[in-house]
Design an enzyme around this catalytic site. Structure first.
Site, PDB file in Angstrom:
ATOM      1  N   GLY A   1       0.877  -1.171   0.000  1.00 49.76           N
ATOM      2  CA  GLY A   1       0.000   0.000   0.000  1.00 49.76           C
ATOM      3  C   GLY A   1       0.913   1.220   0.000  1.00 49.76           C
ATOM      4  O   GLY A   1       1.837   1.313   0.834  1.00 49.76           O
ATOM      5  N   ALA A   2       0.654   2.151  -0.944  1.00 48.71           N
ATOM      6  CA  ALA A   2       1.616   3.223  -1.190  1.00 48.71           C
ATOM      7  C   ALA A   2       2.014   4.014   0.072  1.00 48.71           C
ATOM      8  O   ALA A   2       3.210   4.143   0.374  1.00 48.71           O
ATOM      9  CB  ALA A   2       1.074   4.139  -2.288  1.00 48.71           C
TER      10      ALA A   2
ATOM     11  N   GLN B   1      -5.479  -8.910  -2.363  1.00 47.30           N
ATOM     12  CA  GLN B   1      -5.492  -7.879  -1.312  1.00 47.30           C
ATOM     13  C   GLN B   1      -6.921  -7.486  -0.926  1.00 47.30           C
ATOM     14  O   GLN B   1      -7.174  -7.098   0.204  1.00 47.30           O
ATOM     15  CB  GLN B   1      -4.727  -6.628  -1.775  1.00 47.30           C
ATOM     16  CG  GLN B   1      -3.224  -6.786  -1.853  1.00 47.30           C
ATOM     17  CD  GLN B   1      -2.772  -7.205  -3.232  1.00 47.30           C
ATOM     18  OE1 GLN B   1      -3.497  -7.888  -3.949  1.00 47.30           O
ATOM     19  NE2 GLN B   1      -1.559  -6.819  -3.614  1.00 47.30           N
TER      20      GLN B   1
ATOM     21  N   ASP C   1      -1.358   4.549  -6.464  1.00 50.43           N
ATOM     22  CA  ASP C   1       0.071   4.413  -6.147  1.00 50.43           C
ATOM     23  C   ASP C   1       0.892   5.577  -6.667  1.00 50.43           C
ATOM     24  O   ASP C   1       1.975   5.865  -6.154  1.00 50.43           O
ATOM     25  CB  ASP C   1       0.609   3.105  -6.715  1.00 50.43           C
ATOM     26  CG  ASP C   1       0.120   1.942  -5.886  1.00 50.43           C
ATOM     27  OD1 ASP C   1      -1.007   1.483  -6.129  1.00 50.43           O
ATOM     28  OD2 ASP C   1       0.844   1.550  -4.953  1.00 50.43           O
TER      29      ASP C   1
ATOM     30  N   ASN D   1      -2.841   2.406 -10.165  1.00 48.18           N
ATOM     31  CA  ASN D   1      -3.292   1.661  -8.978  1.00 48.18           C
ATOM     32  C   ASN D   1      -3.239   0.181  -9.329  1.00 48.18           C
ATOM     33  O   ASN D   1      -2.861  -0.196 -10.453  1.00 48.18           O
ATOM     34  CB  ASN D   1      -4.703   2.098  -8.568  1.00 48.18           C
ATOM     35  CG  ASN D   1      -5.088   1.560  -7.200  1.00 48.18           C
ATOM     36  OD1 ASN D   1      -4.309   1.664  -6.245  1.00 48.18           O
ATOM     37  ND2 ASN D   1      -6.252   0.957  -7.071  1.00 48.18           N
ATOM     38  N   LYS D   2      -3.593  -0.635  -8.383  1.00 51.40           N
ATOM     39  CA  LYS D   2      -3.520  -2.090  -8.547  1.00 51.40           C
ATOM     40  C   LYS D   2      -4.123  -2.550  -9.869  1.00 51.40           C
ATOM     41  O   LYS D   2      -5.180  -2.048 -10.270  1.00 51.40           O
ATOM     42  CB  LYS D   2      -4.233  -2.740  -7.357  1.00 51.40           C
ATOM     43  CG  LYS D   2      -4.310  -4.239  -7.343  1.00 51.40           C
ATOM     44  CD  LYS D   2      -2.967  -4.923  -7.494  1.00 51.40           C
ATOM     45  CE  LYS D   2      -1.948  -4.496  -6.459  1.00 51.40           C
ATOM     46  NZ  LYS D   2      -0.564  -4.901  -6.814  1.00 51.40           N
TER      47      LYS D   2
END
Ligand code: MRU
Length: 361
Positions: free
Chosen positions: A62-63, A211, A252, A262-263
């Site tokens: 997680g950033a 996640q 991110d 992002n993911k």
């Protein structure tokens, strides 16, 4: 939340507040997120290689959490230095920071936090390694407490998007586990839940490392929020069935034009949300904005090990010899984003102008 307190030479008490990423005297302590939801266990270390490995293996992920862990880790490692002068100490810190920065490429918070610590030391006029050690601890704890404040502010700003009975879809984990506090995408949900609103959250499972299923569902469930796990490929179905009012994810790295990494899978969700006319929001603090890049094509995308895709959680799920492509992130183009929920308010398009206005003026 229990607080770690540390007394500075100025006599002030400094605190590290949170549970998932924390500084114990001389050590970094983390929840081992690879073990969730089966086991809640902590790891502690002051070893540089171990901290690198914890970030790379997603023990901490997680950033914002990666940024906090790197800063606290750098501070913990540097306390052991026997450097006799500030130049030697500075060289050691810079090389440790460079090494930690090579652990993961996409989340800009990692570089932001390490850079902030290194630049502060360089610009300080301190005369001894001991003073520098203390400054490093203080700055790392400051990064942690700023993240706590930013999470809370994102929650308050984003909560206006959530009414009674709102149904929210989220992807990956952008909650307490991914930050120093309430999270980013999950923060407005926690705020609305605390206000007593009835909510329903769909957590995308988030292949390949789950996640969403392992972490988001775990933390929302513990907090008493109504959460339903769906496989990633079910998002279109639930949207078509009008079961989702809003999509909120974390990020991110955000480029100046609003393109957001992002993911992996977030871009697909944004396309689906656009087709079904569902608002799509990104939630992130300023430490996730990369002010040096104009658009998302400049964001480096991490590619991870093939086994995460074909041998996830220990079971072979495809022929062992098959080709595998495993990008960990994708970039959602700014035109698919309704708004970016930040600690300073919700940024709406045109992002390039509004990001400038909010942070640069
Ligand atoms: O690979 P991960 O688990 O570190 O990816 C995390 C995400 O993509 C999150 O959504 C992002 O970092 C925001 S966390 C507040």
């Amino acid at each position: 939340m229990d607080a770690v307190r540390w007394k500075g030479s100025d006599g002030k008490i400094y605190s590290g507040f949170q549970d998932g990423v924390k500084l114990l005297p001389g050590k970094l302590r983390l929840i081992d997120q690879t073990l969730l939801p089966e086991k809640l266990e902590y790891v502690e270390t002051d070893n540089l290689e171990e901290i690198y490995s914890f970030i790379k293996r997603l023990v901490v992920r997680g950033a914002p959490a990666i940024g906090c862990a790197a800063a606290l880790g750098l501070a913990a490692v540097s306390q052991k230095s026997s450097a006799a002068d500030t130049k030697t100490f500075m060289d050691e810190v810079s090389s440790s920071a460079d090494y930690l920065a090579s652990s993961r490429p996409t989340a800009v918070n990692l570089f932001w936090a390490l850079n902030r610590c290194v630049e502060l030391l360089k610009s300080s006029k301190l005369k001894s390694p001991d003073e520098m050690k203390e400054l490093l601890i203080r700055e790392a704890l400051e990064i942690l407490s700023e993240d706590i404040e930013m999470c809370r502010a994102i929650g308050l700003n984003g909560a206006c998007l959530i009414k009674d009975d709102t149904r929210i879809l989220t992807h990956c984990n952008a909650g307490a586990l991914a930050t120093a506090d309430y999270g980013t995408a999950l923060s407005p949900i926690y705020v609305a839940h605390e206000k007593g609103l009835r909510l329903k959250v769909f957590a995308d499972e988030t292949r390949p490392l789950l996640q969403g299923a392992r972490l988001t569902a775990w933390e929302l469930d513990r907090a008493g929020v109504d959460v339903t796990v769906i496989c990633d490929n079910m998002a279109a179905f639930v949207m078509r069935k009008k079961m989702v009012d809003i999509v909120i994810t974390g990020a991110d790295r955000i480029a100046m034009n609003g393109d957001s990494a992002n993911k992996i899978g977030t871009y697909g969700l944004a396309v689906l949300a656009s087709y079904h006319k569902i608002p799509f929001y990104i939630a992130a603090p300023y430490s996730t904005i990369d002010f040096s890049i104009t658009d998302g094509s400049q964001i480096p995308i991490e590619e991870r090990d093939r086994d995460e895709v074909i041998r996830g959680f220990g079971k072979l799920t495809a022929p062992a010899s098959v080709n595998v492509f495993n990008p960990a992130f994708d970039v959602t183009p700014c035109e698919l984003i309704s708004g970016i929920i930040t600690e300073r308010g919700i940024i709406i398009p045109p992002f390039i102008e509004n990001i400038e206005n909010l942070y640069r003026k």
